[in-house]
Design a protein around this motif. Structure first.
Motif, PDB file in Angstrom:
ATOM      1  N   GLY A  29       2.432  13.434  30.986  1.00  0.00           N
ATOM      2  CA  GLY A  29       1.126  14.038  30.741  1.00  0.00           C
ATOM      3  C   GLY A  29       0.048  12.982  30.560  1.00  0.00           C
ATOM      4  O   GLY A  29       0.239  11.809  30.850  1.00  0.00           O
ATOM      5  N   ARG A  30      -1.079  13.424  30.068  1.00  0.00           N
ATOM      6  CA  ARG A  30      -2.203  12.518  29.869  1.00  0.00           C
ATOM      7  C   ARG A  30      -1.891  11.536  28.734  1.00  0.00           C
ATOM      8  O   ARG A  30      -1.489  11.937  27.649  1.00  0.00           O
ATOM      9  CB  ARG A  30      -3.443  13.333  29.520  1.00  0.00           C
ATOM     10  N   PRO A  31      -2.077  10.230  28.959  1.00  0.00           N
ATOM     11  CA  PRO A  31      -1.755   9.259  27.908  1.00  0.00           C
ATOM     12  C   PRO A  31      -2.726   9.352  26.730  1.00  0.00           C
ATOM     13  O   PRO A  31      -3.904   9.667  26.906  1.00  0.00           O
ATOM     14  CB  PRO A  31      -1.876   7.915  28.609  1.00  0.00           C
ATOM     15  N   ARG A  32      -2.210   9.084  25.542  1.00  0.00           N
ATOM     16  CA  ARG A  32      -3.036   9.112  24.330  1.00  0.00           C
ATOM     17  C   ARG A  32      -3.988   7.929  24.325  1.00  0.00           C
ATOM     18  O   ARG A  32      -3.656   6.852  24.760  1.00  0.00           O
ATOM     19  CB  ARG A  32      -2.149   9.054  23.091  1.00  0.00           C
ATOM     20  N   ARG A  33      -5.172   8.144  23.789  1.00  0.00           N
ATOM     21  CA  ARG A  33      -6.166   7.080  23.698  1.00  0.00           C
ATOM     22  C   ARG A  33      -6.503   6.730  22.253  1.00  0.00           C
ATOM     23  O   ARG A  33      -7.147   5.729  22.005  1.00  0.00           O
ATOM     24  CB  ARG A  33      -7.459   7.487  24.400  1.00  0.00           C
ATOM     25  N   ARG A  34      -6.100   7.577  21.321  1.00  0.00           N
ATOM     26  CA  ARG A  34      -6.466   7.348  19.924  1.00  0.00           C
ATOM     27  C   ARG A  34      -5.253   7.530  19.021  1.00  0.00           C
ATOM     28  O   ARG A  34      -4.365   8.326  19.304  1.00  0.00           O
ATOM     29  CB  ARG A  34      -7.543   8.323  19.505  1.00  0.00           C
ATOM     30  N   PRO A  35      -5.239   6.822  17.899  1.00  0.00           N
ATOM     31  CA  PRO A  35      -4.152   7.004  16.943  1.00  0.00           C
ATOM     32  C   PRO A  35      -4.314   8.317  16.188  1.00  0.00           C
ATOM     33  O   PRO A  35      -5.398   8.916  16.166  1.00  0.00           O
ATOM     34  CB  PRO A  35      -4.301   5.806  16.003  1.00  0.00           C
ATOM     35  N   ASP A  36      -3.227   8.781  15.555  1.00  0.00           N
ATOM     36  CA  ASP A  36      -3.299   9.985  14.724  1.00  0.00           C
ATOM     37  C   ASP A  36      -4.061   9.708  13.435  1.00  0.00           C
ATOM     38  O   ASP A  36      -4.783  10.557  12.930  1.00  0.00           O
ATOM     39  CB  ASP A  36      -1.899  10.478  14.364  1.00  0.00           C
ATOM     40  N   ALA A  37      -3.866   8.499  12.882  1.00  0.00           N
ATOM     41  CA  ALA A  37      -4.478   8.148  11.596  1.00  0.00           C
ATOM     42  C   ALA A  37      -4.888   6.683  11.613  1.00  0.00           C
ATOM     43  O   ALA A  37      -4.371   5.881  12.387  1.00  0.00           O
ATOM     44  CB  ALA A  37      -3.495   8.396  10.464  1.00  0.00           C
ATOM     45  N   LEU A  38      -5.842   6.352  10.747  1.00  0.00           N
ATOM     46  CA  LEU A  38      -6.293   4.980  10.586  1.00  0.00           C
ATOM     47  C   LEU A  38      -6.133   4.601   9.127  1.00  0.00           C
ATOM     48  O   LEU A  38      -6.700   5.260   8.252  1.00  0.00           O
ATOM     49  CB  LEU A  38      -7.753   4.840  11.002  1.00  0.00           C
ATOM     50  N   LEU A  39      -5.362   3.567   8.840  1.00  0.00           N
ATOM     51  CA  LEU A  39      -5.183   3.073   7.480  1.00  0.00           C
ATOM     52  C   LEU A  39      -6.160   1.933   7.258  1.00  0.00           C
ATOM     53  O   LEU A  39      -6.237   1.014   8.077  1.00  0.00           O
ATOM     54  CB  LEU A  39      -3.755   2.572   7.267  1.00  0.00           C
ATOM     55  N   ALA A  40      -6.913   1.998   6.169  1.00  0.00           N
ATOM     56  CA  ALA A  40      -7.921   0.972   5.902  1.00  0.00           C
ATOM     57  C   ALA A  40      -8.003   0.679   4.411  1.00  0.00           C
ATOM     58  O   ALA A  40      -7.569   1.472   3.576  1.00  0.00           O
ATOM     59  CB  ALA A  40      -9.283   1.440   6.418  1.00  0.00           C
ATOM     60  N   ASP A  41      -8.592  -0.464   4.086  1.00  0.00           N
ATOM     61  CA  ASP A  41      -8.731  -0.846   2.686  1.00  0.00           C
ATOM     62  C   ASP A  41     -10.072  -0.363   2.129  1.00  0.00           C
ATOM     63  O   ASP A  41     -10.808   0.362   2.782  1.00  0.00           O
ATOM     64  CB  ASP A  41      -8.546  -2.352   2.516  1.00  0.00           C
ATOM     65  N   ARG A  42     -10.393  -0.795   0.922  1.00  0.00           N
ATOM     66  CA  ARG A  42     -11.585  -0.328   0.210  1.00  0.00           C
ATOM     67  C   ARG A  42     -12.894  -0.663   0.909  1.00  0.00           C
ATOM     68  O   ARG A  42     -13.900  -0.005   0.687  1.00  0.00           O
ATOM     69  CB  ARG A  42     -11.631  -0.959  -1.177  1.00  0.00           C
ATOM     70  N   GLY A  43     -12.901  -1.679   1.726  1.00  0.00           N
ATOM     71  CA  GLY A  43     -14.129  -2.074   2.417  1.00  0.00           C
ATOM     72  C   GLY A  43     -14.660  -1.003   3.359  1.00  0.00           C
ATOM     73  O   GLY A  43     -15.823  -1.019   3.734  1.00  0.00           O
ATOM     74  N   TYR A  44     -13.812  -0.079   3.757  1.00  0.00           N
ATOM     75  CA  TYR A  44     -14.203   0.982   4.694  1.00  0.00           C
ATOM     76  C   TYR A  44     -14.410   2.318   3.990  1.00  0.00           C
ATOM     77  O   TYR A  44     -14.535   3.346   4.630  1.00  0.00           O
ATOM     78  CB  TYR A  44     -13.133   1.133   5.778  1.00  0.00           C
ATOM     79  N   ASP A  45     -14.434   2.298   2.654  1.00  0.00           N
ATOM     80  CA  ASP A  45     -14.569   3.528   1.883  1.00  0.00           C
ATOM     81  C   ASP A  45     -16.019   3.996   1.862  1.00  0.00           C
ATOM     82  O   ASP A  45     -16.796   3.630   0.981  1.00  0.00           O
ATOM     83  CB  ASP A  45     -14.062   3.318   0.454  1.00  0.00           C
ATOM     84  N   HIS A  46     -16.376   4.777   2.845  1.00  0.00           N
ATOM     85  CA  HIS A  46     -17.714   5.368   2.912  1.00  0.00           C
ATOM     86  C   HIS A  46     -17.587   6.671   3.686  1.00  0.00           C
ATOM     87  O   HIS A  46     -16.902   6.744   4.703  1.00  0.00           O
ATOM     88  CB  HIS A  46     -18.682   4.418   3.615  1.00  0.00           C
ATOM     89  N   ASP A  47     -18.257   7.701   3.201  1.00  0.00           N
ATOM     90  CA  ASP A  47     -18.162   9.022   3.828  1.00  0.00           C
ATOM     91  C   ASP A  47     -18.600   9.016   5.291  1.00  0.00           C
ATOM     92  O   ASP A  47     -18.085   9.782   6.101  1.00  0.00           O
ATOM     93  CB  ASP A  47     -18.968  10.049   3.040  1.00  0.00           C
ATOM     94  N   THR A  48     -19.545   8.150   5.644  1.00  0.00           N
ATOM     95  CA  THR A  48     -20.007   8.074   7.027  1.00  0.00           C
ATOM     96  C   THR A  48     -18.855   7.730   7.961  1.00  0.00           C
ATOM     97  O   THR A  48     -18.667   8.366   9.005  1.00  0.00           O
ATOM     98  CB  THR A  48     -21.109   7.000   7.166  1.00  0.00           C
ATOM     99  N   TYR A  49     -18.064   6.738   7.581  1.00  0.00           N
ATOM    100  CA  TYR A  49     -16.949   6.318   8.437  1.00  0.00           C
ATOM    101  C   TYR A  49     -15.846   7.354   8.447  1.00  0.00           C
ATOM    102  O   TYR A  49     -15.211   7.573   9.480  1.00  0.00           O
ATOM    103  CB  TYR A  49     -16.428   4.953   7.992  1.00  0.00           C
ATOM    104  N   ARG A  50     -15.636   8.014   7.320  1.00  0.00           N
ATOM    105  CA  ARG A  50     -14.641   9.093   7.284  1.00  0.00           C
ATOM    106  C   ARG A  50     -15.041  10.213   8.255  1.00  0.00           C
ATOM    107  O   ARG A  50     -14.220  10.704   9.022  1.00  0.00           O
ATOM    108  CB  ARG A  50     -14.505   9.661   5.878  1.00  0.00           C
TER     109      ARG A  50
END
Length: 75
Positions: A29-50
């Protein structure tokens, strides 16, 4: 690969990095282009990025900035 200046904030490269993920082959089938989840640290803790990750169909797993990570020191 993405290279930025030493004083650039890493979060500015979050979305361009996700856009550079190659297709994942191996299944019918069509290959996946994105992960199911992204694990990140505190530096990315902002509602905009979520919100931007949810809009792309990626579940954000980001540590909250106000939560202590664990015991300090080696004891």
């Amino acid at each position: 690969m993405s290279l930025t200046g030493g004083n650039r904030n890493d979060v500015t490269q979050l979305l361009p990095l996700l856009d550079k993920i190659p297709a994942i082959a191996g299944r019918v089938g069509r290959p996946r282009r994105r992960p199911d989840a992204l694990l990140a640290d505190r530096g990315y803790d902002h509602d905009t990025y979520r919100r931007l990750l949810w809009a792309r169909g990626i579940r954000p797993v980001i540590v909250r900035a106000c939560v202590e990570s664990g015991p300090r020191g080696s004891g």
